[in-house]
Motif scaffolding. Structure first.
Motif, PDB file in Angstrom:
ATOM      1  N   ILE A  90     -11.024  37.896  15.934  1.00 19.53           N
ATOM      2  CA  ILE A  90     -10.123  38.576  16.872  1.00 19.53           C
ATOM      3  C   ILE A  90     -10.784  38.767  18.234  1.00 19.53           C
ATOM      4  N   PHE A  91     -12.003  39.284  18.233  1.00 15.19           N
ATOM      5  CA  PHE A  91     -12.671  39.559  19.504  1.00 15.19           C
ATOM      6  C   PHE A  91     -13.157  38.283  20.193  1.00 15.19           C
ATOM      7  N   ALA A  92     -13.188  37.183  19.464  1.00 14.45           N
ATOM      8  CA  ALA A  92     -13.541  35.906  20.090  1.00 14.45           C
ATOM      9  C   ALA A  92     -12.360  35.312  20.856  1.00 14.45           C
ATOM     10  N   PHE A  93     -11.131  35.650  20.451  1.00 16.34           N
ATOM     11  CA  PHE A  93      -9.961  34.977  21.009  1.00 16.34           C
ATOM     12  C   PHE A  93      -9.814  35.105  22.529  1.00 16.34           C
ATOM     13  N   PHE A 135     -15.089  27.668  18.436  1.00 17.39           N
ATOM     14  CA  PHE A 135     -15.836  28.759  19.071  1.00 17.39           C
ATOM     15  C   PHE A 135     -15.584  30.091  18.370  1.00 17.39           C
ATOM     16  N   ALA A 136     -14.368  30.292  17.843  1.00 23.67           N
ATOM     17  CA  ALA A 136     -14.032  31.559  17.188  1.00 23.67           C
ATOM     18  C   ALA A 136     -14.862  31.796  15.933  1.00 23.67           C
ATOM     19  N   TYR A 137     -15.364  30.723  15.331  1.00 24.14           N
ATOM     20  CA  TYR A 137     -16.147  30.875  14.111  1.00 24.14           C
ATOM     21  C   TYR A 137     -17.567  31.384  14.388  1.00 24.14           C
ATOM     22  N   ILE A 138     -18.014  31.247  15.617  1.00 21.81           N
ATOM     23  CA  ILE A 138     -19.388  31.662  15.943  1.00 21.81           C
ATOM     24  C   ILE A 138     -19.585  33.156  15.697  1.00 21.81           C
ATOM     25  N   GLY A 159     -14.123  31.448   5.010  1.00 19.93           N
ATOM     26  CA  GLY A 159     -13.583  31.622   6.358  1.00 19.93           C
ATOM     27  C   GLY A 159     -13.743  30.464   7.313  1.00 19.93           C
ATOM     28  N   PHE A 160     -14.103  29.288   6.780  1.00 21.89           N
ATOM     29  CA  PHE A 160     -14.299  28.145   7.685  1.00 21.89           C
ATOM     30  C   PHE A 160     -13.695  26.854   7.143  1.00 21.89           C
ATOM     31  N   TYR A 161     -14.183  26.386   6.014  1.00 18.75           N
ATOM     32  CA  TYR A 161     -13.760  25.099   5.478  1.00 18.75           C
ATOM     33  C   TYR A 161     -12.246  24.982   5.256  1.00 18.75           C
ATOM     34  N   PRO A 162     -11.579  26.014   4.736  1.00 20.66           N
ATOM     35  CA  PRO A 162     -10.144  25.853   4.462  1.00 20.66           C
ATOM     36  C   PRO A 162      -9.283  25.677   5.710  1.00 20.66           C
TER      37      PRO A 162
END
Length: 204
Positions: A90-93, A135-138, A159-162
């Motif tokens: 959320i805070f990356a968006f 970038f949001a995954y960082i 929280g990443f692969y799917p």
């Protein structure tokens, strides 16, 4: 200048509303704390059409309203939502929207209409895939690890692969839209950008 400011506020509100609507469209995966949404597509479109400042404000405004309890993220709101499993994303968006806009601004030049459309499609796709999605995954993955106690492999599975295929499809959709609407995008971004002569006229 007043007309330009009003126009900017209208677009900021419009894309904030788009982000809220796309946040409400969710698919929850069994056993996953992170739902599938169209949020990254909304972030890509926000950065595509708005200037960097306005793109950041548009998404950040949704977060501020959520902090006051409005259920704007998948029907949820309040501080609990902003400190929950998806808080890192959320805070990356807002920053994702900012970086998309900066990259798009550098990519769209006066000769954009003469660029090979396939090359442009690839260019837009890379921009959206990198900045509106990856970038949001960082911050998203480390925060998920912090909240759940997952190891890195477990957090990547949850929280990443799917989401990789969906992210690619959303980036491609945004890129295709960017190709179709390039002249309008340039016009909208230019209409919201403050001309350099404005400052001189107010200081003269």
């Amino acid at each position: 200048m007043q007309t330009r400011s009003i126009r900017s506020l209208v677009f900021i509100a419009l894309f904030a509303a788009l982000f809220i609507v796309m946040s409400s469209l969710t698919i929850k995966l069994g056993g996953s704390f992170v739902p599938i949404t169209l949020q990254t597509l909304a972030v890509a479109l926000t950065g595509l059409f708005l200037t960097p400042r306005n793109a950041f404000i548009s998404i950040a405004a949704v977060i501020v309203l959520t902090a006051f309890g409005l259920p704007l993220f998948s029907g949820q709101g309040g501080i609990a939502t902003l400190t929950g499993h998806t808080a890192g994303y959320i805070f990356a968006f807002p920053f994702c929207a900012l970086f998309v806009s900066l990259a798009v601004g550098g990519f769209l030049r006066p000769d954009s209409g003469k660029r090979n459309k396939y090359a442009a499609l690839i260019g837009f796709f890379i921009i959206f895939e990198l900045f509106s999605s990856l970038f949001a995954y960082i911050p998203g993955i480390p925060w998920l690890m912090h909240i759940t106690g997952f190891s890195l492999p477990e957090a990547l599975i949850a929280g990443f692969y799917p989401f990789l295929i969906g992210d690619a499809l959303k980036s491609f959709a945004a890129a295709a839209l960017a190709i179709s609407l390039t002249p309008y995008i340039i016009h909208i971004r230019a209409s919201a950008a403050q001309p350099k002569t404005d400052k001189a006229s107010y200081t003269a």
